[in-house]
Design an enzyme around this catalytic site. Structure first.
Site, PDB file in Angstrom:
ATOM      1  CG  ASP A 280      -2.201   0.846   0.904  1.00 10.78           C
ATOM      2  OD1 ASP A 280      -2.117   1.758   0.064  1.00 10.78           O
ATOM      3  OD2 ASP A 280      -3.267   0.612   1.528  1.00 10.78           O
TER       4      ASP A 280
HETATM    5  C1  NOJ Z   1      -4.126   3.745   0.088  1.00  6.17           C
HETATM    6  C2  NOJ Z   1      -5.292   2.817   0.191  1.00  6.17           C
HETATM    7  O1  NOJ Z   1      -5.245   2.121   1.417  1.00  6.17           O
HETATM    8  C3  NOJ Z   1      -5.401   1.821  -0.954  1.00  6.17           C
HETATM    9  O2  NOJ Z   1      -6.635   1.161  -0.854  1.00  6.17           O
HETATM   10  C4  NOJ Z   1      -5.251   2.530  -2.254  1.00  6.17           C
HETATM   11  O3  NOJ Z   1      -5.398   1.608  -3.313  1.00  6.17           O
HETATM   12  C5  NOJ Z   1      -3.889   3.197  -2.311  1.00  6.17           C
HETATM   13  N1  NOJ Z   1      -3.800   4.176  -1.235  1.00  6.17           N
HETATM   14  C6  NOJ Z   1      -3.623   3.887  -3.639  1.00  6.17           C
HETATM   15  O4  NOJ Z   1      -4.512   4.910  -3.825  1.00  6.17           O
END
Ligand code: NOJ
Length: 767
Positions: free
Chosen positions: A288
Site C-alpha cells: 500500500d
Molecule cells: C491507500 C489505500 O489504502 C489503498 O486502498 C489505495 O489503493 C492506495 N492508497 C492507492 O490509492
C-alpha cells in the site's frame, strides 16, 4: 475452499471477450509467450533496472517526495509503474519517455483506484454486494475496465475484499461486507470483470487488497493493529482473498496495519507462506502507499535499508510511492543481503503482466478516442439498473411505497438530496482530485422533479451542509474545508423550515446519511448517528403527521433506532452512482421492485460493534428461559439482520430437503428449497442457505451462509432451487489439526430470505 475458476474460468465477461476477439480485436498473448519474453528481457537488465521495475512512482507531484515529477527516474529505467495519474496527455508523455528514452524501452504500468467505475460511476462496492448478484458486479467492473483502459489505466487497486464486521471502520463501504462466502463470490466476479478470461489488451489488472486482516482494525479505527488468530484468518478473513487468487487475480496489495504485531507489508507468513506456498500465487504484490517506508513507523525496521530488506525478504515485489526500494535495494544486492534471484522473482511477474496486457506492442493511449469511450450512453443505463438492483428496502409500513406519480405536493429534505458530489460516493476521479464531475450525476431531487413533472410542487429544505470535524487527507487534496457547525439560531431556522415544508406537503422524502467523505479510507467513526441535525429534521418532519420516506445515502449502517420506530418507509440506497437519483426514483415509484439484501448486520447503536451473524455460541442462547440479552441496556440483536431486505411483494419458502441425510466425510449432499411469490407483483427473492456444524474439534459459527441465488418470480410463481453442500462448503480450517477438512458431525440447515430463516432440516456426516 473456493470454487476453482482459474484464469480460464468462463463467466459473462469471458463470453463477451471471445465475441470481441472473434470480431477482430487484438488477441491476448499467451501466458507462456509472455513468460518467455519476460525471461529474456530480464536477462538483459541491470540490478538498477530490475529495482526500477519494483518501483511504483507517484504520478502526482507529492510534497512528501519533494514535489518532483518522475521524469528523470523514468529515463534511467527506474520506474516500473506510476499511480494516480489520470491526465491522458501526461500518461502518454511519460510513456513516451519510458519507451523511447529508457535503455530497454520497458513501458510503464499505469495504476489507479478504479473502485466502482471510472467516468460512469457505479454504486459503491458495499451496494453492489447488496444486490447479491455477482453478475452485476462483474458487468460493472468490466465496463469500468473498458473505460479505464481507454484512458490509459492498465491496473486497478480493486477488488477490496476485506471482511468488515465493524461499521465504525470507514472502509466497510469498499468491500462486500461481513461474510466470507458472499465476499468470495463478489471477489471472483470482480476479478473476472477486470481481467476477462485471460489478461490481454482489453483488460486491466485486478489487485486484491488489503492483504490481510485490515478490516479487523482495533476499535474500527482505520490503520490500527489487527489481532486475528490463524483460525479466524483462514476461516473468515482470508477466504475472499483466496477466491480472488483462484479466479486468476494478477496482483495483490499488502495492507497497512500490523497483523498480530507483524506489519502486513513485511509479513513473511502472509506474503510467502500463505500466498505463495499454500495458494501457489504467481503474480506480484505491491505495497500500500508508503507502507514500505512506514515499516519504520511501526518500529519494525531500523532504517530505510532495513525496511527494504524486510519487505523484499517477506515477499513484497513492488514499493508503492515510498522510493525505499529505489534508494536501498541496489546496495542490499551489492552487500549480498538480497540476492539477484530475489529481484528476478519479483520482476518476472511484473514484466509478464506488461507483455500480457499488450503494453510492449501498444504502449500509448489514442487520445482522440478517450471521450467517446468514457461517455458511452449504455454505461448510464447499466449503472441505473445496477443501482436500483443494489438498493435495500429496510422498512415499508402501511405500504407507504411504492409512491403514486399522481402525488402533487412533496417536501424533499436533507443535505444529500441535491448533492452531485456525494451521490457517487468516494474513490472517484473528481472526488480525489477535485474539479467538476464529468459524469453529471443525477441527484434524487432532480430525478423526483423530472418524474413528477411541472404539475407537481416539490419544495426543498437541505438543512446545514454536512462536514467532518477532522478533515481527511483526501479532503485536503481536493480542497474541501471543514465547516463550522451551525449556530443555534441557524438550527432553529432549518427546523422551522423543515416543519413548514412538511406541513404544506402530502409526503416528505428525506434524503439523508453521510457525505461521501465520511466513509472510505481515513473515515472511521466512533458514533453511527446521522451526522449534523439530520435526525432533528427528520423528527420535525415526522411531527407533522405527514408520511415520511427516508432514503439513505451512506457507506455503512447508521443508528436508525429513532427512524425505525417513527418513519414508515426506509430505503437504503447507499451511494448509488452517476444515475443514482434516477434509480432511487425507479424504486420509490415501483418501476423497479427492490430486491437487495444487507451484506452486513445492521447494529442498533455503535456500542454493539463488532456485530456479525456468524459468531460462535459460547454461552446459553439469550432467548432460552432464564437468559436474556447479552447487554442489560439494549438488545444484543441487530436492528436488521444480515441478508435482510423487503420487497413490494412477499415470498414463502417451503419444502426444504437434503438429498442425502447421511454422508461420508468428503462426500456431498444437495439442498433444495421452493420459493413462491405470494404477493401481487413480480419481485426478486434472494434464497439463502445457512448451515451450522453441531459439534466437532472446534466451536463453529451459529450460522454460515453457504449458498444463495437471486431469482425473479411472478405473482404465484414457485421455483425450486438447489444448492450443493460438499467438501468446499462443509470443511473448515481446524485449529487442532491446523488443516482444512470435514469431520464426522451433524449439520443444521436453514433456508429462507435472511440469516434468521427458520425453515430447517439437518443431516449427518459419518466417517
Ligand atoms: C491507500 C489505500 O489504502 C489503498 O486502498 C489505495 O489503493 C492506495 N492508497 C492507492 O490509492
Amino acid at each position: 475452499m473456493d470454487m476453482k475458476m482459474g484464469r480460464k474460468g468462463m463467466g459473462f465477461v469471458a463470453a463477451l471477450f471471445l465475441l470481441a476477439v472473434g470480431a477482430g480485436a487484438q488477441a491476448p498473448m499467451s501466458h507462456e509467450e509472455a513468460h518467455q519474453r519476460a525471461e529474456s528481457l530480464l536477462k538483459q537488465m541491470t540490478v538498477e533496472e530490475k529495482v526500477g521495475q519494483m518501483n511504483q512512482a507517484s504520478g502526482a507531484a507529492l510534497p512528501m517526495l519533494g514535489g518532483q515529477k518522475p521524469d528523470s527516474l523514468i529515463v534511467q529505467g527506474k520506474v516500473g509503474s506510476i499511480l494516480w495519474l489520470t491526465d491522458v496527455k501526461e500518461i502518454n508523455r511519460l510513456q513516451h519517455l519510458a519507451v523511447e528514452k529508457s535503455r530497454l524501452h520497458v513501458p510503464i504500468l499505469f495504476a489507479f483506484d478504479v473502485i466502482h467505475g471510472y467516468r460512469t460511476v457505479f454504486p459503491v462496492p458495499l451496494a453492489m454486494a447488496s444486490s447479491w448478484d455477482p453478475s452485476v458486479e462483474e458487468q460493472a467492473q468490466h465496463f469500468a475496465a473498458e473505460d479505464a483502459r481507454a484512458a490509459g489505466i492498465d491496473w486497478t487497486f480493486t477488488p477490496m475484499v476485506d471482511i468488515a464486521r465493524d461499521a465504525r471502520w470507514g472502509r466497510m463501504v469498499e468491500g462486500a461486507g461481513e461474510d466470507p462466502y458472499l465476499g468470495a463470490a463478489m471477489a471472483r466476479a470482480q476479478v473476472r470483470g477486470f481481467q476477462g478470461a485471460a489478461i490481454g489488451p482489453e483488460s486491466i489488472l485486478a489487485c486484491v487488497k488489503h492483504f490481510a486482516g485490515y478490516g479487523a482494525a482495533d476499535g474500527g479505527r482505520d490503520y490500527d493493529s489487527s489481532y486475528v488468530p490463524e483460525e479466524l484468518m483462514r476461516n473468515v478473513y482470508l477466504v475472499p482473498f483466496h477466491a480472488a487468487e483462484q479466479a486468476g487475480a494478477a496482483t495483490f496489495m499488502s495492507a497497512y496495519m500490523d497483523l498480530n504485531d507483524v506489519p502486513a507489508s513485511g509479513n513473511p507468513w502472509l506474503l510467502t507462506e500463505v500466498l505463495r506456498k499454500d495458494w501457489g500465487f504467481k503474480g506480484f504484490v505491491v505495497s500500500d502507499a508508503f507502507a514500505v517506508s512506514s515499516l519504520q513507523v511501526h518500529g519494525y525496521a531500523r532504517d530505510p535499508e532495513d525496511a527494504a530488506y524486510k519487505a523484499v525478504s517477506a515477499g513484497l515485489d513492488m514499493d508503492m510511492a515510498s522510493e525505499t526500494f529505489t534508494h536501498n535495494l541496489p546496495g542490499l544486492v551489492k552487500n549480498g543481503k538480497v540476492s539477484e534471484a530475489q529481484l528476478d522473482a519479483a520482476v518476472l511477474p511484473i514484466l509478464e503482466a506488461k507483455y500480457e496486457l499488450g503494453l510492449f506492442d501498444h504502449p500509448y493511449v489514442d487520445e482522440s478516442k478517450v471521450d467517446a469511450v468514457l461517455d458511452r450512453p449504455e454505461g448510464l443505463a447499466l449503472e441505473r439498473k445496477i443501482a436500483a438492483r443494489s438498493m435495500v428496502l429496510l422498512k415499508n409500513d402501511h405500504a407507504t411505497l411504492p409512491l403514486s406519480t399522481g402525488i402533487r405536493k412533496i417536501a424533499v429534505i436533507g443535505p444529500l438530496a441535491y448533492s452531485t458530489r456525494d451521490i457517487e460516493g468516494g474513490w472517484t476521479v473528481e472526488g480525489l482530485f477535485g474539479g467538476a464531475s464529468k459524469s453529471h450525476p443525477v441527484t434524487v431531487l432532480a430525478a423526483l422533479k423530472e418524474r413528477l413533472g411541472s404539475g407537481a410542487e416539490v419544495s426543498y429544505v437541505p438543512g446545514p451542509a454536512l462536514s467532518r470535524l477532522y478533515p481527511s487527507m483526501f479532503d485536503q487534496m481536493s480542497g474541501k474545508k471543514p465547516l463550522p457547525p451551525p449556530t443555534e439560531a441557524e438550527k432553529a431556522d432549518w427546523l422551522a423550515k423543515t416543519k413548514a415544508a412538511a406541513e404544506h406537503a402530502d409526503l416528505v422524502i428525506a434524503v439523508m446519511g453521510e457525505a461521501a467523505d465520511m466513509s472510505s479510507e481515513a473515515a472511521s467513526r466512533a458514533t453511527l448517528t446521522l451526522p449534523g441535525i439530520q435526525e432533528q429534521m427528520l423528527e420535525a418532519a415526522a411531527s407533522t403527521g405527514k408520511p415520511v420516506v427516508l432514503v439513505l445515502e451512506n457507506g455503512r449502517p447508521l443508528n436508525l433506532l429513532w427512524a425505525s420506530e417513527h418513519v414508515p418507509a426506509i430505503l437504503e440506497a447507499w451511494y448509488p452512482g452517476t444515475e443514482g437519483g434516477a434509480a432511487v426514483a425507479d424504486v420509490l415509484f415501483g418501476e423497479v421492485n427492490p430486491g437487495g439484501k444487507l451484506p452486513v448486520s445492521w447494529p442498533r447503536i455503535a456500542g454493539q460493534e463488532p456485530l456479525y451473524y456468524n459468531h460462535n455460541l459460547t454461552h446459553e442462547p439469550e432467548d432460552r428461559p432464564g437468559f436474556t440479552s447479552r447487554y442489560w441496556d439494549i438488545s444484543s440483536k441487530p436492528l436488521f439482520p444480515f441478508g435482510y431486505g423487503l420487497s413490494y411483494t412477499t415470498f414463502k419458502y417451503s419444502d426444504l430437503k437434503v438429498s442425502q441425510k447421511s454422508i461420508h466425510v468428503n462426500g456431498s449432499t444437495e439442498v433444495s428449497v421452493a420459493v413462491t411469490n405470494t404477493g401481487n407483483v413480480t419481485g426478486d427473492a434472494v434464497a439463502q442457505v445457512y448451515i451450522h456444524q453441531r459439534y466437532g474439534s472446534a466451536s463453529r459459527p451459529v450460522r454460515q451462509l453457504k449458498g444463495f441465488e437471486r431469482v425473479t418470480l411472478k405473482p404465484g410463481e414457485t421455483r425450486t432451487l438447489t444448492f450443493p453442500l460438499g467438501q468446499a462448503e462443509l470443511s473448515y480450517w481446524n485449529p487442532q489439526t491446523k488443516a482444512w477438512g470435514m469431520e464426522p458431525t451433524e449439520f443444521d440447515v436453514w433456508a429462507g430470505g435472511d440469516s434468521t430463516a427458520s425453515l430447517h432440516t439437518d443431516f449427518s456426516v459419518i466417517q
